[in-house]
Design an enzyme around this catalytic site. Structure first.
Site, PDB file in Angstrom:
ATOM      1  N   GLN A   1      53.029  37.101  41.914  1.00 32.67           N
ATOM      2  CA  GLN A   1      51.884  37.862  41.422  1.00 32.67           C
ATOM      3  C   GLN A   1      51.729  37.742  39.913  1.00 32.67           C
ATOM      4  OE1 GLN A   1      49.517  39.262  43.490  1.00 32.67           O
ATOM      5  NE2 GLN A   1      50.793  38.074  44.899  1.00 32.67           N
TER       6      GLN A   1
ATOM      7  N   HIS B   1      49.310  35.048  38.373  1.00 30.18           N
ATOM      8  CA  HIS B   1      47.857  35.214  38.390  1.00 30.18           C
ATOM      9  C   HIS B   1      47.280  35.412  37.000  1.00 30.18           C
ATOM     10  CE1 HIS B   1      46.558  35.257  42.543  1.00 30.18           C
ATOM     11  NE2 HIS B   1      47.547  36.061  42.885  1.00 30.18           N
TER      12      HIS B   1
ATOM     13  N   GLU C   1      48.061  47.779  44.616  1.00 31.37           N
ATOM     14  CA  GLU C   1      47.202  46.806  45.292  1.00 31.37           C
ATOM     15  C   GLU C   1      47.988  46.138  46.423  1.00 31.37           C
ATOM     16  OE1 GLU C   1      44.727  42.699  44.208  1.00 31.37           O
ATOM     17  OE2 GLU C   1      46.428  43.324  42.971  1.00 31.37           O
ATOM     18  N   HIS C   2      49.174  45.614  46.099  1.00 32.65           N
ATOM     19  CA  HIS C   2      50.078  45.030  47.087  1.00 32.65           C
ATOM     20  C   HIS C   2      51.362  45.851  47.104  1.00 32.65           C
ATOM     21  CE1 HIS C   2      47.750  41.537  45.405  1.00 32.65           C
ATOM     22  NE2 HIS C   2      47.547  41.314  46.708  1.00 32.65           N
TER      23      HIS C   2
ATOM     24  N   ASP D   1      47.684  36.721  50.915  1.00 31.67           N
ATOM     25  CA  ASP D   1      46.798  36.067  49.949  1.00 31.67           C
ATOM     26  C   ASP D   1      46.030  34.913  50.570  1.00 31.67           C
ATOM     27  OD1 ASP D   1      47.421  37.717  47.835  1.00 31.67           O
ATOM     28  OD2 ASP D   1      48.894  36.370  46.940  1.00 31.67           O
TER      29      ASP D   1
ATOM     30  N   HIS E   1      10.307  74.268  57.225  1.00 30.66           N
ATOM     31  CA  HIS E   1      11.338  73.745  58.122  1.00 30.66           C
ATOM     32  C   HIS E   1      11.448  74.631  59.367  1.00 30.66           C
ATOM     33  CE1 HIS E   1      12.516  71.245  54.766  1.00 30.66           C
ATOM     34  NE2 HIS E   1      13.519  70.701  55.463  1.00 30.66           N
TER      35      HIS E   1
END
Length: 428
Positions: free
Chosen positions: A256, A259, A325-326, A359, A418
């Site tokens: 990771q 990235h 996230e992960h 991924d 109404h």
């Protein structure tokens, strides 16, 4: 990267872990100008920005035909890998397609009160596929396939221009059955999808990951079009106990980290030997990878580290607050630990489930919320590409059964018309 005691983290250190910043605010003003220029100048602005930001003279903005050509030109093994990943992603997302339903909610003596829900796909969707320092054909598959599975009629992809566009990314677009491909990236690509230009057709929704310029542009156009969510740099949290293999934990952290220099990579364990071994493995593996400079920058940022917890309970509490996230759980009783954690974008259980599986090819979606966004929402799915409409039918008996409740509430709100719309039907 070093081992730090979780209980001993000061306020600044905790803030770095829990307030992960995507960097959107610092570029928001510049992005606003870019978006406005695209909105008013169209293709001219797109070509100017491609020249300025990408150093590319763009001829055809619409390069849809290039995707089919690239599919035929790439190596057979790469083509097969794309096809296999696409099939797995499609199969997983087909399980998510909602079904229309309608049921009678009335009692035995109160007529018919039929209520239901139906689902219809959006008509036009734009998917952003990042470029820059790496090619991301996987992001094409993750963005386009769920939209296609949902039944979206027209799915377009915007991706940064280049003198030679990445053929694997283009081939992935063909496999995903994209309808249009536009050679435009960055904030200007998001603006083009949102508002349209002479070449680019405007869409109803824009999805897909990108850098802070892309994220800021999605924030800017949100409201005029729908978006998936605002995501920042990649992040991973590994929860490990004494049974975890430090090599595997380190390999996920390093993966990771490659990235983005701003990626957040964290491991938390209650075993000191495991913690020390993870740090040693990370240093060894980072030096052996191609993107060493990017990896080391990510490992050194304040939101990365190996944390030593006093117990697995403390580690679990950290994981829930972190809302990764992960989330990788490499522990003897991983299912029990998972049961105690509600907030995570995507979860990877066991030593043989690397984040890289999700991924690329296991089938789940890798477009996920970051910055603790998992406390509020999940990752990209078929749900993002459908609209729901409620449907109801009442007969006279069912309306009569509800009449007093409706009219009482309507009059309490001062909405006499109404109430009368009910009484007119019942002859009251």
């Amino acid at each position: 990267m070093e081992v730090r005691e979780l209980a001993g983290l000061g306020p600044d250190a905790r803030r770095a872990f829990f307030e992960r910043d995507a960097g959107v605010a610092e570029v928001r003003a510049d992005v606003r100008d870019i978006v406005e220029r695209v909105r008013t100048e169209g293709d001219v602005a797109l070509r100017d920005f491609s020249r300025e930001f990408d150093d590319v003279e763009v001829g055809n903005i619409d390069v849809t035909d290039a995707a089919e050509r690239a599919y035929d030109e790439i190596d057979d093994d790469v083509r097969e890998a794309i096809e296999t990943a696409a099939a797995n992603i499609r199969e997983f997302h087909e399980r998510q397609v909602p079904e229309d339903w309608r049921e009678d909610f009335s009692g035995d003596d109160s007529g018919t009160r039929e209520l239901g829900r139906r689902y219809r796909p959006l008509e036009r969707v734009g998917v952003y596929a990042p470029g820059g320092t790496a090619a991301y054909p996987s992001s094409v598959l993750m963005g386009v396939i769920p939209a296609k599975v949902a039944g979206v009629e027209h799915v377009a992809v915007a991706t940064p221009p280049a003198e030679t566009m990445n053929p694997v990314t283009l081939a992935a677009m063909h496999v995903a059955d994209v309808d249009a491909v536009y050679s435009v990236g960055g904030a200007q690509g998001i603006a083009a999808l949102a508002y349209g230009t002479e070449t680019v057709n405007a869409v109803q929704k824009v999805v897909g990951p990108g850098n802070k310029w892309v994220t800021a542009a999605k924030a800017e156009v949100r409201g005029d079009v729908d978006i998936d969510f605002l995501a920042g740099p990649s992040e991973i949290l590994v929860v490990a106990d004494e049974t975890a293999d430090p090599r595997f934990v380190a390999s996920d952290l390093v993966a990771q980290a490659e990235h983005d220099p701003n990626a957040s990579v964290v491991a938390v364990t209650d075993d000191e030997e495991v913690a020390d071994a993870i740090v040693a493995e990370v240093e060894t593996q980072a030096a052996e990878r191609d993107r060493t400079e990017t990896i080391e920058a990510a490992l050194e940022n304040d939101a990365s580290g190996v944390l030593l917890a006093r117990s697995m309970s403390e580690a679990v509490l950290f994981a829930e607050e972190y809302a990764a996230e992960h989330l990788s759980i490499q522990a003897d009783d991983d299912e029990a630990l998972l049961d105690r954690i509600d907030s995570a974008g995507s979860v990877f259980l066991g030593p043989y489930t690397p984040v890289a599986a999700g991924d690329y090819a296991s089938g789940t979606n890798h477009v996920l919320p970051t910055g603790a966004g998992a406390k509020r929402q999940g990752g990209l799915s078929v749900d993002h590409f459908v609209r729901s409409t409620t449907v109801q039918r009442l007969d006279e008996a069912a309306l009569a059964d509800l009449s007093e409740t409706i009219t009482t509430l309507a009059e309490a709100e001062g909405l006499d018309a109404h109430a009368e719309s009910v009484r007119e039907r019942l002859g009251e």
